[in-house]
Design a protein around this motif. Structure first.
Motif, mmCIF file in Angstrom:
data_model
loop_
_atom_site.group_PDB
_atom_site.id
_atom_site.type_symbol
_atom_site.label_atom_id
_atom_site.label_comp_id
_atom_site.label_asym_id
_atom_site.label_seq_id
_atom_site.Cartn_x
_atom_site.Cartn_y
_atom_site.Cartn_z
ATOM 1 N N LYS A 3 0.987 -1.189 -0.085
ATOM 2 C CA LYS A 3 -0.039 -0.047 0.088
ATOM 3 C C LYS A 3 1.006 1.375 -0.122
ATOM 4 C CE LYS A 3 -4.297 -1.586 1.972
ATOM 5 N NZ LYS A 3 -5.109 -1.854 3.133
ATOM 6 N N VAL A 4 1.928 1.220 0.904
ATOM 7 C CA VAL A 4 2.930 2.318 0.720
ATOM 8 C C VAL A 4 3.591 2.493 -0.611
ATOM 9 C CG1 VAL A 4 5.078 3.283 1.724
ATOM 10 C CG2 VAL A 4 3.312 1.866 3.212
ATOM 11 N N ALA A 7 0.903 4.105 -2.976
ATOM 12 C CA ALA A 7 0.581 5.583 -2.708
ATOM 13 C C ALA A 7 1.811 6.308 -3.176
ATOM 14 C CB ALA A 7 0.202 5.567 -1.306
ATOM 15 N N THR A 8 3.152 5.935 -3.359
ATOM 16 C CA THR A 8 4.274 6.780 -3.516
ATOM 17 C C THR A 8 4.655 6.615 -4.713
ATOM 18 O OG1 THR A 8 5.658 5.295 -2.450
ATOM 19 C CG2 THR A 8 4.828 7.160 -1.284
ATOM 20 N N TYR A 11 5.875 9.168 -7.347
ATOM 21 C CA TYR A 11 6.938 10.059 -7.384
ATOM 22 C C TYR A 11 8.328 9.352 -7.940
ATOM 23 C CZ TYR A 11 4.761 12.704 -3.375
ATOM 24 O OH TYR A 11 4.085 13.463 -2.884
ATOM 25 N N LEU A 54 11.662 3.976 -3.714
ATOM 26 C CA LEU A 54 11.665 5.558 -3.584
ATOM 27 C C LEU A 54 12.641 5.736 -2.384
ATOM 28 C CD1 LEU A 54 10.138 7.968 -4.330
ATOM 29 C CD2 LEU A 54 8.691 7.699 -2.505
ATOM 30 N N ASN A 55 13.247 4.648 -1.560
ATOM 31 C CA ASN A 55 14.071 5.037 -0.522
ATOM 32 C C ASN A 55 15.741 4.745 -1.249
ATOM 33 O OD1 ASN A 55 12.856 5.929 1.690
ATOM 34 N ND2 ASN A 55 12.219 3.850 2.122
ATOM 35 N N PRO A 78 13.568 15.101 -7.310
ATOM 36 C CA PRO A 78 13.361 15.833 -8.526
ATOM 37 C C PRO A 78 14.557 16.969 -8.717
ATOM 38 C CG PRO A 78 11.617 16.123 -6.723
ATOM 39 C CD PRO A 78 12.602 15.101 -6.233
ATOM 40 N N ARG B 13 9.753 8.316 2.016
ATOM 41 C CA ARG B 13 9.928 9.500 1.946
ATOM 42 C C ARG B 13 9.291 10.190 0.735
ATOM 43 N NH1 ARG B 13 16.022 10.104 0.449
ATOM 44 N NH2 ARG B 13 16.265 7.758 1.181
ATOM 45 N N ILE B 14 8.768 11.333 0.681
ATOM 46 C CA ILE B 14 8.201 12.051 -0.154
ATOM 47 C C ILE B 14 8.807 13.231 -0.725
ATOM 48 C CG2 ILE B 14 6.374 10.919 -0.197
ATOM 49 C CD1 ILE B 14 5.179 13.429 0.958
ATOM 50 N N PHE B 15 8.765 13.923 -1.865
ATOM 51 C CA PHE B 15 9.430 14.999 -2.175
ATOM 52 C C PHE B 15 8.383 16.075 -2.267
ATOM 53 C CE2 PHE B 15 11.876 11.426 -3.798
ATOM 54 C CZ PHE B 15 13.187 11.949 -3.221
ATOM 55 N N VAL B 26 3.414 6.677 6.799
ATOM 56 C CA VAL B 26 2.136 6.435 6.005
ATOM 57 C C VAL B 26 1.275 5.608 7.251
ATOM 58 C CG1 VAL B 26 0.958 5.447 4.055
ATOM 59 C CG2 VAL B 26 3.559 6.017 4.132
ATOM 60 N N GLU B 28 -2.865 4.397 7.501
ATOM 61 C CA GLU B 28 -4.007 4.111 6.975
ATOM 62 C C GLU B 28 -5.095 4.312 7.896
ATOM 63 O OE1 GLU B 28 -5.775 0.485 4.221
ATOM 64 O OE2 GLU B 28 -5.329 -0.054 6.315
ATOM 65 N N LYS B 178 0.613 15.135 3.491
ATOM 66 C CA LYS B 178 -0.197 14.558 2.203
ATOM 67 C C LYS B 178 -1.381 13.652 2.743
ATOM 68 C CE LYS B 178 0.422 11.949 -1.981
ATOM 69 N NZ LYS B 178 0.866 10.923 -2.811
ATOM 70 N N ASP B 180 -4.402 11.126 1.040
ATOM 71 C CA ASP B 180 -5.004 10.354 0.258
ATOM 72 C C ASP B 180 -6.293 9.839 0.573
ATOM 73 O OD1 ASP B 180 -5.545 8.623 -1.777
ATOM 74 O OD2 ASP B 180 -3.545 7.771 -1.936
ATOM 75 N N LEU B 185 -5.464 7.336 3.196
ATOM 76 C CA LEU B 185 -4.008 7.427 3.940
ATOM 77 C C LEU B 185 -3.812 8.584 4.354
ATOM 78 C CD1 LEU B 185 -2.147 5.272 1.073
ATOM 79 C CD2 LEU B 185 -3.136 4.487 3.259
ATOM 80 N N PHE B 187 -0.189 10.852 5.266
ATOM 81 C CA PHE B 187 1.117 10.951 5.314
ATOM 82 C C PHE B 187 1.689 12.110 6.561
ATOM 83 C CE2 PHE B 187 2.360 8.680 1.306
ATOM 84 C CZ PHE B 187 1.052 8.295 1.094
#
Lengths: 116, 207
Positions: A3-4, A7-8, A11, A54-55, A78, B13-15, B26, B28, B178, B180, B185, B187
Motif C-alpha cells: 500500500k505504501v 501510494a508513492t 514519485y 523511493l528510498n 526531483p 519518503r516523499i518530495f 504512512v 491508513e 499529504k 490520500d 491514507l 502522510f
C-alpha cells in the motif's frame, strides 16, 4: 508495504538511465541560491547504490583538488536534472569502498567494461 | 479533539514542490464509524466512541455485537475521543481522513515497540561508569542508589533496570504532509510509535 508503494509510486522517476556501482556518471543537479536556481554538475564514479524503490540512494565519488569528495543522492529526487552514464566499469563488487584507500590514478578510475 | 483510528503502514519518503526530501510515516486512517455518543447528561462527560476495521460477525463476541447494533457495523477496534460539541455527532456517522486538512498538526498515540528487560543506560539514559582509572565491571552500572543507614532503604521511584517499551506513547504536533482520500491514507512527517500494522490514535492537535 504494498500500500505504501502504491501510494508513492507517482514519485518514482522512470526517465533516468540504468546504472550500477563502477559506472562513471555526470549528475546534474538543481541548486537554489536565494531566488536564483542554477544547474551544477557532479562528475565521478558511482561507488554504491543502496535501498529500494523511493528510498534508494547512490553515492558518487570524485577527486577534487587532491581531496576525495563523496555525495549521496536520492535516486528519485526531483532536484536531479539528469544523470549521464559516461562509461561502465568492470567491477566485481557492489560497494566500491576500497577505492577510498587507493592513491594516484587508481583512485579516480576503475577498469572499463569491454563492449561486446 | 477530533480524531480517527488508524494503522501504521510504514515509513518512506516523499518530495515536496521544492524538491526537498521529507521523511514520512504512512497511516491508513479509517474509515471509522461512531458507535456511541457519550453526553454530559448521561455519562458525566462528552465524548464519542468510534470503531475501526470491519469484521465478520462471527469473529466478534455477542456483548460487543449487541453494543454495535446501533451503529449498524461490526467493528473490531473501539476507541474514545473527547469532544466539545455533543450535538455535532450521531451514532452511525462515518469518519474519514477528510476531517484533516493539509498543514494540520496532529498528535499520534500508539504503543511503542517492546524492548524487553533493559539496563539503566538504555532505559533512563544514564551515562554509565568510567572505563579507565582502575574501574572494573562499572561500564554500564547505575551507580549509587541512595544513602546509608538513614533512610536504610531505597526511595520509591528510583530509576532502575526493568522492562522497557511496549507502553503508551504520544508524539505531538506532527505535520500532515499529504492526504490520500481515495485510499484513506495520511502522510505524517516524522516517526510515530509502534511497529508496522499497529493501531494508532490520530487526534487534531490544539492550535
Amino acid at each position: 508495504m504494498d500500500k505504501v508503494y502504491n501510494a508513492t509510486k507517482d514519485y518514482l522517476r522512470k526517465d533516468l538511465p540504468d546504472f550500477r556501482a563502477g559506472d562513471s556518471l555526470t549528475v546534474t543537479i538543481k541548486i537554489t541560491e536565494g531566488e536564483k536556481t542554477r544547474a551544477q554538475e557532479f562528475k565521478g564514479i558511482c561507488i554504491a547504490r543502496k535501498g529500494s524503490g523511493l528510498n534508494s540512494t547512490f553515492m558518487v565519488r570524485k577527486i577534487s583538488h587532491g581531496i576525495g569528495v563523496e555525495r549521496i543522492f536520492p535516486v528519485h529526487s526531483p532536484k536531479i536534472i539528469s544523470i549521464i552514464k559516461n562509461s561502465s566499469g568492470n567491477v566485481k563488487r557492489s560497494k566500491l569502498y576500497y577505492i577510498r584507500k587507493l592513491k594516484g590514478k587508481k583512485a579516480t578510475k576503475v577498469k572499463e567494461l569491454k563492449q561486446r | 479533539m477530533e480524531g480517527i483510528i488508524g494503522k501504521k503502514l510504514g515509513q518512506t519518503r516523499i518530495f515536496n514542490e521544492n524538491g526537498e526530501n521529507i521523511q514520512v510515516t504512512v497511516i491508513e486512517a479509517g474509515p471509522c464509524y461512531i458507535t456511541q455518543v457519550k453526553t454530559k447528561k448521561v455519562d458525566g462527560y462528552s465524548s464519542i466512541q468510534i470503531g475501526y476495521k470491519e469484521e465478520k460477525d462471527n469473529r466478534l463476541n455477542k456483548p460487543k455485537l449487541g453494543h454495535l447494533k446501533k451503529a449498524g457495523k461490526s467493528l473490531k477496534i473501539l476507541r474514545e475521543f473527547l469532544i466539545l460539541d455533543e450535538k455535532k455527532y450521531k451514532t452511525g456517522d462515518k469518519i474519514t481522513v477528510e476531517i484533516f486538512d493539509l498543514g494540520n498538526k496532529v498528535n499520534v498515540t500508539g504503543t511503542s515497540k517492546g524492548k524487553g528487560f533493559q539496563g539503566v543506560m538504555r532505559r533512563h539514559g544514564f551515562h554509565g561508569g568510567q572505563a579507565t582509572h582502575g574501574q572494573s565491571d562499572r561500564l554500564r552500572a547505575p551507580g549509587s542508589i541512595g544513602a546509608s543507614s538513614d533512610p536504610s532503604r531505597v526511595w520509591k521511584g528510583m530509576k532502575m533496570p526493568g522492562h522497557t517499551g511496549d507502553e503508551k506513547v504520544t508524539i505531538k504536533n506532527l505535520d500532515i504532509v499529504k492526504i490520500d482520500k481515495k485510499e484513506n491514507l495520511l502522510f505524517v512527517k516524522g516517526a510515530v510509535p509502534g511497529a508496522k500494522n499497529c493501531i494508532l490514535k490520530v487526534i487534531k492537535a490544539k492550535v
